[in-house]
Design a protein around this motif. Structure first.
Motif, mmCIF file in Angstrom:
data_model
loop_
_atom_site.group_PDB
_atom_site.id
_atom_site.type_symbol
_atom_site.label_atom_id
_atom_site.label_comp_id
_atom_site.label_asym_id
_atom_site.label_seq_id
_atom_site.Cartn_x
_atom_site.Cartn_y
_atom_site.Cartn_z
ATOM 1 N N SER A 1 0.844 -1.197 0.000
ATOM 2 C CA SER A 1 0.000 0.000 0.000
ATOM 3 C C SER A 1 0.878 1.246 0.000
ATOM 4 C CB SER A 1 -0.935 0.010 1.206
ATOM 5 O OG SER A 1 -0.249 0.375 2.373
ATOM 6 N N GLU A 2 0.452 2.210 -0.741
ATOM 7 C CA GLU A 2 1.206 3.450 -0.857
ATOM 8 C C GLU A 2 1.330 4.145 0.499
ATOM 9 O OE1 GLU A 2 1.122 7.597 -3.402
ATOM 10 O OE2 GLU A 2 0.003 5.872 -4.117
ATOM 11 N N HIS A 3 0.284 4.075 1.297
ATOM 12 C CA HIS A 3 0.294 4.687 2.624
ATOM 13 C C HIS A 3 1.413 4.110 3.497
ATOM 14 C CE1 HIS A 3 -1.169 6.543 6.266
ATOM 15 N NE2 HIS A 3 -1.190 5.365 6.850
ATOM 16 N N THR A 4 1.551 2.799 3.498
ATOM 17 C CA THR A 4 2.599 2.140 4.289
ATOM 18 C C THR A 4 3.980 2.519 3.785
ATOM 19 O OG1 THR A 4 1.155 0.283 4.788
ATOM 20 C CG2 THR A 4 3.522 -0.079 5.057
ATOM 21 N N ILE A 5 4.150 2.502 2.484
ATOM 22 C CA ILE A 5 5.456 2.841 1.902
ATOM 23 C C ILE A 5 5.835 4.284 2.230
ATOM 24 C CG2 ILE A 5 6.736 3.107 -0.260
ATOM 25 C CD1 ILE A 5 4.973 0.718 -1.307
ATOM 26 N N LEU A 6 4.881 5.195 2.139
ATOM 27 C CA LEU A 6 5.162 6.596 2.485
ATOM 28 C C LEU A 6 5.505 6.764 3.961
ATOM 29 C CD1 LEU A 6 2.477 8.439 0.341
ATOM 30 C CD2 LEU A 6 4.952 8.317 -0.052
ATOM 31 N N ARG A 7 4.839 6.020 4.823
ATOM 32 C CA ARG A 7 5.168 6.064 6.262
ATOM 33 C C ARG A 7 6.590 5.582 6.506
ATOM 34 N NH1 ARG A 7 0.736 3.671 10.117
ATOM 35 N NH2 ARG A 7 2.248 4.407 11.641
ATOM 36 N N LEU A 8 7.000 4.526 5.795
ATOM 37 C CA LEU A 8 8.366 4.010 5.938
ATOM 38 C C LEU A 8 9.388 5.042 5.484
ATOM 39 C CD1 LEU A 8 7.812 0.371 4.650
ATOM 40 C CD2 LEU A 8 8.258 1.065 7.002
ATOM 41 N N ASP B 1 8.954 8.286 5.260
ATOM 42 C CA ASP B 1 8.910 9.397 6.220
ATOM 43 C C ASP B 1 9.656 9.070 7.505
ATOM 44 O OD1 ASP B 1 7.479 11.069 4.554
ATOM 45 O OD2 ASP B 1 5.532 10.617 5.472
ATOM 46 N N ALA B 2 9.663 7.798 7.881
ATOM 47 C CA ALA B 2 10.368 7.369 9.096
ATOM 48 C C ALA B 2 11.883 7.362 8.909
ATOM 49 C CB ALA B 2 9.886 5.984 9.520
ATOM 50 N N GLY B 3 12.360 7.449 7.649
ATOM 51 C CA GLY B 3 13.794 7.500 7.405
ATOM 52 C C GLY B 3 14.371 6.315 6.663
ATOM 53 N N VAL B 4 13.524 5.404 6.206
ATOM 54 C CA VAL B 4 14.003 4.271 5.420
ATOM 55 C C VAL B 4 14.539 4.805 4.095
ATOM 56 C CG1 VAL B 4 13.236 2.205 4.166
ATOM 57 C CG2 VAL B 4 12.443 2.628 6.499
ATOM 58 N N ASP B 5 15.682 4.298 3.650
ATOM 59 C CA ASP B 5 16.276 4.767 2.400
ATOM 60 C C ASP B 5 15.617 4.138 1.173
ATOM 61 O OD1 ASP B 5 18.397 6.477 3.466
ATOM 62 O OD2 ASP B 5 19.182 4.607 4.275
ATOM 63 N N GLN B 6 15.346 2.832 1.251
ATOM 64 C CA GLN B 6 14.769 2.132 0.104
ATOM 65 C C GLN B 6 13.796 1.076 0.584
ATOM 66 O OE1 GLN B 6 17.680 0.764 -2.740
ATOM 67 N NE2 GLN B 6 18.986 2.505 -2.352
ATOM 68 N N TYR B 7 12.824 0.770 -0.264
ATOM 69 C CA TYR B 7 11.813 -0.230 0.063
ATOM 70 C C TYR B 7 11.637 -1.165 -1.125
ATOM 71 C CZ TYR B 7 7.429 -2.388 1.424
ATOM 72 O OH TYR B 7 6.466 -3.296 1.767
ATOM 73 N N MET B 8 11.636 -2.454 -0.854
ATOM 74 C CA MET B 8 11.374 -3.465 -1.875
ATOM 75 C C MET B 8 10.266 -4.368 -1.348
ATOM 76 S SD MET B 8 15.299 -4.528 -2.901
ATOM 77 C CE MET B 8 14.874 -5.575 -4.269
ATOM 78 N N THR B 9 9.468 -4.923 -2.245
ATOM 79 C CA THR B 9 8.382 -5.800 -1.827
ATOM 80 C C THR B 9 8.690 -7.244 -2.193
ATOM 81 O OG1 THR B 9 7.188 -5.456 -3.896
ATOM 82 C CG2 THR B 9 6.609 -4.034 -2.064
ATOM 83 N N PHE B 10 8.207 -8.146 -1.337
ATOM 84 C CA PHE B 10 8.187 -9.567 -1.668
ATOM 85 C C PHE B 10 6.986 -9.806 -2.552
ATOM 86 C CE2 PHE B 10 10.408 -10.202 2.525
ATOM 87 C CZ PHE B 10 11.544 -10.786 2.007
ATOM 88 N N PRO B 11 6.937 -10.732 -3.458
ATOM 89 C CA PRO B 11 8.103 -11.471 -3.928
ATOM 90 C C PRO B 11 9.013 -10.550 -4.733
ATOM 91 C CG PRO B 11 6.211 -12.011 -5.277
ATOM 92 C CD PRO B 11 5.732 -11.090 -4.188
ATOM 93 N N MET B 12 10.266 -10.854 -4.734
ATOM 94 C CA MET B 12 11.232 -9.996 -5.415
ATOM 95 C C MET B 12 12.234 -10.833 -6.180
ATOM 96 S SD MET B 12 13.555 -8.852 -2.266
ATOM 97 C CE MET B 12 15.169 -9.517 -2.476
ATOM 98 N N CYS B 13 12.888 -10.179 -7.083
ATOM 99 C CA CYS B 13 13.911 -10.829 -7.888
ATOM 100 C C CYS B 13 15.207 -10.863 -7.069
ATOM 101 C CB CYS B 13 14.101 -10.042 -9.182
ATOM 102 S SG CYS B 13 15.427 -10.648 -10.206
ATOM 103 N N MET B 14 15.710 -12.037 -6.827
ATOM 104 C CA MET B 14 16.912 -12.184 -6.008
ATOM 105 C C MET B 14 18.138 -11.558 -6.671
ATOM 106 S SD MET B 14 15.823 -13.457 -3.339
ATOM 107 C CE MET B 14 14.306 -14.181 -2.816
ATOM 108 N N THR B 15 18.199 -11.599 -7.996
ATOM 109 C CA THR B 15 19.343 -10.970 -8.665
ATOM 110 C C THR B 15 19.301 -9.452 -8.512
ATOM 111 O OG1 THR B 15 18.166 -11.034 -10.778
ATOM 112 C CG2 THR B 15 19.709 -12.822 -10.336
#
Length: 124
Positions: free
Chosen positions: A87-94, A96-110
């Motif tokens: 959700s965009e709301h959760t990602i924006l909260r992260l 805003d909290a100071g997280v540099d980058q966010y990736m979601t599962f499932p994700m490409c391991m490479t």
């Protein structure tokens, strides 16, 4: 000598083991922590170049994990969160909290391997 240390915070062992194996391919030393306090202590002890957090709860529930990690680290450590929430709301909260980058599962391991390698090479 290059700082090649990574701290992973995940209450679940299985998720952390997968990420740990990817990080080891980049010749990184990896410390897995099961609690936020253990993560803060590991960050203080190892001064990693990257902290990977595999859950969002301690960041968005008011624990102020990111500021505590930033105060513990003597250098600007990159904080990457990998989680299922899209959700965009959760990602924006992260962010805003100071997280540099966010990736979601499932994700490409490479892609994760490439991100770790890129961050490690930028330290040199």
């Amino acid at each position: 000598m290059t700082n090649n240390r990574i701290v992973i915070y995940s209450p679940r062992r299985s998720s952390a083991l997968i990420i740990k194996e990817i990080a080891k391919q980049s010749c990184c030393e990896v410390k897995h922590c099961f609690s936020t306090e253990q993560t803060i202590n590991a960050t203080l002890a190892t001064q990693p170049f990257l902290i990977i957090i595999l859950c969002v709860a301690p960041i968005i529930n008011g624990e102020r994990l990111i500021p505590r990690l930033r105060n513990t680290s003597k250098q600007r450590t990159t904080i990457l969160v990998i989680a299922w929430q899209q959700s965009e709301h959760t990602i924006l909260r992260l962010l805003d909290a100071g997280v540099d980058q966010y990736m979601t599962f499932p994700m490409c391991m490479t892609r994760l391997y490439g991100k770790i390698s890129y961050l490690l090479n930028n330290l040199r």
